[in-house]
Enzyme design. Structure first.
Site, PDB file in Angstrom:
ATOM      1  N   LYS A 186      23.238  12.866 -32.975  1.00 16.38           N
ATOM      2  CA  LYS A 186      22.871  13.693 -33.563  1.00 16.38           C
ATOM      3  C   LYS A 186      21.851  14.770 -33.247  1.00 16.38           C
ATOM      4  O   LYS A 186      20.897  14.236 -33.420  1.00 16.38           O
ATOM      5  CB  LYS A 186      23.095  12.382 -35.304  1.00 16.38           C
ATOM      6  CG  LYS A 186      23.388  13.285 -35.819  1.00 16.38           C
ATOM      7  CD  LYS A 186      22.753  14.289 -36.443  1.00 16.38           C
ATOM      8  CE  LYS A 186      21.495  14.801 -36.812  1.00 16.38           C
ATOM      9  NZ  LYS A 186      21.203  16.057 -37.994  1.00 16.38           N
ATOM     10  N   GLU A 241       8.485   9.784 -41.199  1.00 11.58           N
ATOM     11  CA  GLU A 241       9.681  10.117 -42.818  1.00 11.58           C
ATOM     12  C   GLU A 241      10.563   9.301 -42.675  1.00 11.58           C
ATOM     13  O   GLU A 241      10.572   8.584 -42.798  1.00 11.58           O
ATOM     14  CB  GLU A 241       8.387  10.078 -43.318  1.00 11.58           C
ATOM     15  CG  GLU A 241       7.088  11.658 -43.621  1.00 11.58           C
ATOM     16  CD  GLU A 241       6.792  11.382 -43.289  1.00 11.58           C
ATOM     17  OE1 GLU A 241       6.681  12.310 -42.493  1.00 11.58           O
ATOM     18  OE2 GLU A 241       5.051  10.830 -43.635  1.00 11.58           O
ATOM     19  N   GLY A 243      12.128   7.452 -39.614  1.00 11.66           N
ATOM     20  CA  GLY A 243      11.412   7.658 -38.851  1.00 11.66           C
ATOM     21  C   GLY A 243      11.650   5.975 -39.413  1.00 11.66           C
ATOM     22  O   GLY A 243      12.331   5.007 -39.814  1.00 11.66           O
ATOM     23  N   GLU A 260      10.304   6.924 -31.257  1.00 13.71           N
ATOM     24  CA  GLU A 260       9.117   8.051 -31.384  1.00 13.71           C
ATOM     25  C   GLU A 260       8.681   9.178 -32.387  1.00 13.71           C
ATOM     26  O   GLU A 260       9.838   9.987 -32.333  1.00 13.71           O
ATOM     27  CB  GLU A 260       9.510   8.467 -29.778  1.00 13.71           C
ATOM     28  CG  GLU A 260       8.313   8.737 -28.479  1.00 13.71           C
ATOM     29  CD  GLU A 260       8.003  10.660 -29.336  1.00 13.71           C
ATOM     30  OE1 GLU A 260       7.565  10.889 -30.092  1.00 13.71           O
ATOM     31  OE2 GLU A 260       8.481  11.260 -29.370  1.00 13.71           O
ATOM     32  N   CYS A 294       5.455  16.797 -30.726  1.00 18.07           N
ATOM     33  CA  CYS A 294       5.411  15.519 -30.805  1.00 18.07           C
ATOM     34  C   CYS A 294       3.855  15.073 -30.606  1.00 18.07           C
ATOM     35  O   CYS A 294       2.809  14.311 -31.099  1.00 18.07           O
ATOM     36  CB  CYS A 294       6.018  14.444 -30.559  1.00 18.07           C
ATOM     37  SG  CYS A 294       6.690  14.343 -28.766  1.00 18.07           S
ATOM     38  N   GLU A 395      -0.125  15.958 -39.455  1.00 15.02           N
ATOM     39  CA  GLU A 395       0.776  16.782 -37.879  1.00 15.02           C
ATOM     40  C   GLU A 395       1.373  17.825 -38.734  1.00 15.02           C
ATOM     41  O   GLU A 395       2.640  17.523 -39.753  1.00 15.02           O
ATOM     42  CB  GLU A 395       2.465  15.393 -37.738  1.00 15.02           C
ATOM     43  CG  GLU A 395       2.966  16.350 -36.365  1.00 15.02           C
ATOM     44  CD  GLU A 395       3.623  15.794 -35.836  1.00 15.02           C
ATOM     45  OE1 GLU A 395       4.331  14.740 -36.773  1.00 15.02           O
ATOM     46  OE2 GLU A 395       3.623  15.630 -35.186  1.00 15.02           O
TER      47      GLU A 395
HETATM   48  P1  NAI Z   1      13.322  14.627 -38.875  1.00 13.30           P
HETATM   49  O1  NAI Z   1      12.143  13.522 -38.518  1.00 13.30           O
HETATM   50  O2  NAI Z   1      13.290  14.859 -40.784  1.00 13.30           O
HETATM   51  O3  NAI Z   1      14.174  15.188 -38.005  1.00 13.30           O
HETATM   52  C1  NAI Z   1      14.973  14.947 -36.866  1.00 13.30           C
HETATM   53  C2  NAI Z   1      16.293  14.053 -37.044  1.00 13.30           C
HETATM   54  O4  NAI Z   1      16.297  13.295 -37.874  1.00 13.30           O
HETATM   55  C3  NAI Z   1      17.174  15.628 -37.259  1.00 13.30           C
HETATM   56  O5  NAI Z   1      18.284  15.173 -36.583  1.00 13.30           O
HETATM   57  C4  NAI Z   1      17.609  15.340 -38.692  1.00 13.30           C
HETATM   58  O6  NAI Z   1      18.608  15.649 -39.447  1.00 13.30           O
HETATM   59  C5  NAI Z   1      17.555  13.653 -38.965  1.00 13.30           C
HETATM   60  N1  NAI Z   1      17.206  13.146 -39.939  1.00 13.30           N
HETATM   61  C6  NAI Z   1      16.868  13.697 -41.123  1.00 13.30           C
HETATM   62  N2  NAI Z   1      16.741  13.097 -42.105  1.00 13.30           N
HETATM   63  C7  NAI Z   1      16.942  12.024 -41.587  1.00 13.30           C
HETATM   64  C8  NAI Z   1      18.180  10.089 -42.585  1.00 13.30           C
HETATM   65  N3  NAI Z   1      17.346  10.012 -43.435  1.00 13.30           N
HETATM   66  N4  NAI Z   1      18.374   9.666 -41.523  1.00 13.30           N
HETATM   67  C9  NAI Z   1      18.841   9.710 -40.236  1.00 13.30           C
HETATM   68  N5  NAI Z   1      18.569  10.894 -39.681  1.00 13.30           N
HETATM   69  C10 NAI Z   1      17.877  11.457 -40.116  1.00 13.30           C
HETATM   70  O7  NAI Z   1      11.705  15.752 -38.992  1.00 13.30           O
HETATM   71  P2  NAI Z   1      11.679  17.519 -39.872  1.00 13.30           P
HETATM   72  O8  NAI Z   1      12.328  17.297 -40.768  1.00 13.30           O
HETATM   73  O9  NAI Z   1      13.029  18.537 -38.229  1.00 13.30           O
HETATM   74  O10 NAI Z   1      10.452  17.887 -39.336  1.00 13.30           O
HETATM   75  C11 NAI Z   1       9.350  18.009 -40.079  1.00 13.30           C
HETATM   76  C12 NAI Z   1       8.306  17.153 -39.510  1.00 13.30           C
HETATM   77  O11 NAI Z   1       8.353  16.537 -38.825  1.00 13.30           O
HETATM   78  C13 NAI Z   1       7.619  18.220 -38.696  1.00 13.30           C
HETATM   79  O12 NAI Z   1       7.249  19.001 -39.342  1.00 13.30           O
HETATM   80  C14 NAI Z   1       7.031  17.360 -37.788  1.00 13.30           C
HETATM   81  O13 NAI Z   1       6.180  17.116 -38.586  1.00 13.30           O
HETATM   82  C15 NAI Z   1       7.662  16.315 -37.527  1.00 13.30           C
HETATM   83  N6  NAI Z   1       9.022  16.477 -36.210  1.00 13.30           N
HETATM   84  C16 NAI Z   1       8.294  15.513 -35.226  1.00 13.30           C
HETATM   85  C17 NAI Z   1       9.200  15.218 -34.094  1.00 13.30           C
HETATM   86  C18 NAI Z   1       8.304  14.232 -33.183  1.00 13.30           C
HETATM   87  O14 NAI Z   1       9.269  15.007 -32.033  1.00 13.30           O
HETATM   88  N7  NAI Z   1       7.385  13.439 -32.859  1.00 13.30           N
HETATM   89  C19 NAI Z   1       9.967  16.316 -34.007  1.00 13.30           C
HETATM   90  C20 NAI Z   1      10.734  16.968 -35.581  1.00 13.30           C
HETATM   91  C21 NAI Z   1      10.067  16.604 -36.083  1.00 13.30           C
END
Ligand code: NAI
Ligand code: MG
Length: 492
Positions: A186, A241, A243, A260, A294, A395
């Site tokens: 996904k 969150e 995760g 991660e 990250c 973050e």
């Molecule tokens: P997110 O963690 O919500 O999105 C990452 C993935 O998870 C996307 O594919 C999203 O569609 C999916 N996702 C979202 N909600 C889900 C759920 N309930 N169940 C399963 N999958 C779900 O992150 P987002 O909203 O894009 O970014 C928000 C913050 O997250 C950023 O500002 C940053 O702080 C952090 N982040 C950290 C990353 C890292 O590499 N550590 C990468 C992306 C975001």
């Protein structure tokens, strides 16, 4: 929008990759992908609902027991090496997809070629290195031989973020294939294209149909995957969150999970450091990919005697960075990925001074000229940041450095560790004893000494504390996709 559109951006709506074919979503829903540099429409993308996730999981389950199960390790390796060659041949177009869709500057996007190819080829090598163990046992009374078999864990659900879409697709799919698993990936809603094209290249490389499936969509699509009883393992990269939600959903069928998650990584510059090395690397450690990394070293602790000098030099570096549209080869800092991230980062820019931090450079949205329709903010340096301020704890995921002075070794490492995260950390000093003492004290999955950001598929990467668990890179990467079966055999 641009005259260098890659062939994959062809004006047609993008479909789901299920069972070796591109198919429309059952409900016929789509969402628009737009350029964060210009706001222009890039592509309509299929929105996978629960029925589509069901179809993809069923295809992956069927493929697990199909021809793929009879591929020898050497055949899986050959497929991965062919995949690497196809990615190599098409890399400029793949880089353009990420550049246009999520805004990584074109020069930086193209610069990832070596890393992406190293990942696939390193992991290909591991396909023929999977092995169990023979274990002497002391079972009384009967002579028994005991050994282990390593078996693919099954159907993997991979959920990836948008900050490195092509890299993340390779980082999740390649080890699953090396292990003999099948995958439903996904992509993030802000970066669907390069993962879709990568999935297509898997087919071209000879991966049988149904082994790699790509379901594009929103968080709800990811949730359908994370809670699906037909998924054996979830590999997730993204926010802490989300995760946590996925871990909770995984409990329903006790899925294996690797996480991660985010970070707020400390980077410590001691007074005896080589500042000519430390300053540019530490600045890039914050501003690379517009801070959307990250492991970004966003909490910069600087020893008092060099504090003013480092603040001034980091600010000068930040101020000289060229912010611009991602397709401009001169651009060093591109836009933030989306309106959502733009609003989030901008709120931190506004909050820093309110919390009492000293704004040294940047601090503003950029809306002039070519930047008018994109999500641009200036590379920003806050000094005199307090450990309790939100800009020092959360973050931000934007080009924002928080710099704070410290006095002495213990204070530096204690404050570096005063975070719920533990993804990475940096240490700058000419004193090897001090460097190694800091390495031992810093609670993080990666510590760089007199460097920042080095990554290689041979070296494990992952979190301590709330930055997650499980390692990607290194031998554990493929191990995470294997089950261990113990076998006992009577020998007399
Ligand atoms: P997110 O963690 O919500 O999105 C990452 C993935 O998870 C996307 O594919 C999203 O569609 C999916 N996702 C979202 N909600 C889900 C759920 N309930 N169940 C399963 N999958 C779900 O992150 P987002 O909203 O894009 O970014 C928000 C913050 O997250 C950023 O500002 C940053 O702080 C952090 N982040 C950290 C990353 C890292 O590499 N550590 C990468 C992306 C975001
Ligand atoms: Mg977008």
């Amino acid at each position: 929008m641009t005259d260098i559109r890659p062939a994959f951006i062809d004006g047609k709506p993008k479909q789901l990759l299920i069972g070796g074919r591109f198919v429309d979503p059952v409900a016929g829903e789509r969402f628009a992908s737009t350029s964060p540099s210009t706001g222009e429409h890039v592509a309509d993308i299929a929105l996978a609902g629960e029925e589509d996730v069901d179809r993809a999981v069923a295809a992956a389950r069927a493929a697990l027991d199909g021809p793929w199960s009879r591929f020898t390790p050497a055949e899986r390796q050959a497929v991965l090496l062919r995949l690497a060659d196809l990615v190599d041949a098409e890399f400029d177009d793949l880089a353009l997809l990420d550049c246009i869709e999520m805004g990584r500057p074109i020069t930086a996007s193209r610069g990832l070629r070596s890393m992406v190819l190293r990942v696939i080829r390193h992991i290909a090598g591991q396909a023929t290195a999977i092995h169990g163990e023979t274990l002497g046992n002391s079972f009384p009374g009967t002579e028994l031989m005991s050994f282990t078999l390593r078996e693919p864990i099954g159907v993997v659900g991979a959920i990836i973020p948008w900050n490195g879409p092509l890299f993340s697709a390779a980082w999740k799919i390649a080890p699953a294939l090396a292990a003999g698993c099948t995958v439903v990936l996904k992509p993030a809603e802000d970066a669907s294209l390069s993962p879709l094209r990568f999935g297509q290249l898997c087919l071209e490389a000879g991966v049988p149909e149904g082994v790699v499936n790509i379901v594009t969509g929103m968080g709800a699509t990811g949730a359908a995957l994370a809670s699906h009883p037909g998924i054996d393992k979830i590999s997730f990269t993204g926010s802490c969150e989300t995760g946590q939600k996925i871990i909770a959903m995984s409990a329903g069928t006790v899925k294996r999970v690797t996480m991660e998650l985010g970070g707020k990584s400390p980077n410590i510059i001691f007074a005896d450091a080589d500042l000519d090395l430390a300053v540019p690397a530490s600045a890039i450690g914050v501003f690379n990919n517009s801070g959307q990394v990250c492991a970004a070293g966003t909490r910069l602790f600087v020893e008092r005697p060099v504090y003013d000098e480092v603040v001034a030099r980091i600010a000068a570096f930040a101020g000289a960075l060229k912010v611009g549209p991602s397709l401009d080869p001169e651009t060093q800092v591109g836009p933030l990925v989306s309106a959502k991230q733009y609003a989030r980062v901008a709120s931190f820019l506004d909050e820093g001074p309110r919390e009492g931090a000293r704004l040294v450079t940047g601090g503003a949205r950029l809306t002039e000229g070519a930047l008018a329709n994109g999500h641009f903010v200036a590379p920003t340096v806050f000094a005199d940041v307090g450990d309790d301020m939100r800009i020092a704890r959360e973050e931000i995921f934007g080009p924002v450095a928080s710099i704070m002075p410290f006095d002495g070794f213990d204070e530096a490492v204690d404050r570096a560790n005063a975070t719920r995260f533990g993804l990475a950390g940096g240490v700058w000093t000419r004193d090897i004893t001090k460097a190694l003492a800091a390495v031992k004290r810093i609670k993080a999955g990666t510590v760089w000494v007199n460097h920042y950001f080095a990554m290689d598929p041979a070296v494990p990467f992952g979190g301590y504390k709330m930055s997650g668990f499980g390692r990607e890179g290194g031998f554990e990467h493929v191990e995470n996709y294997l089950n261990t079966k113990a076998v006992w055999v009577r020998t007399s």
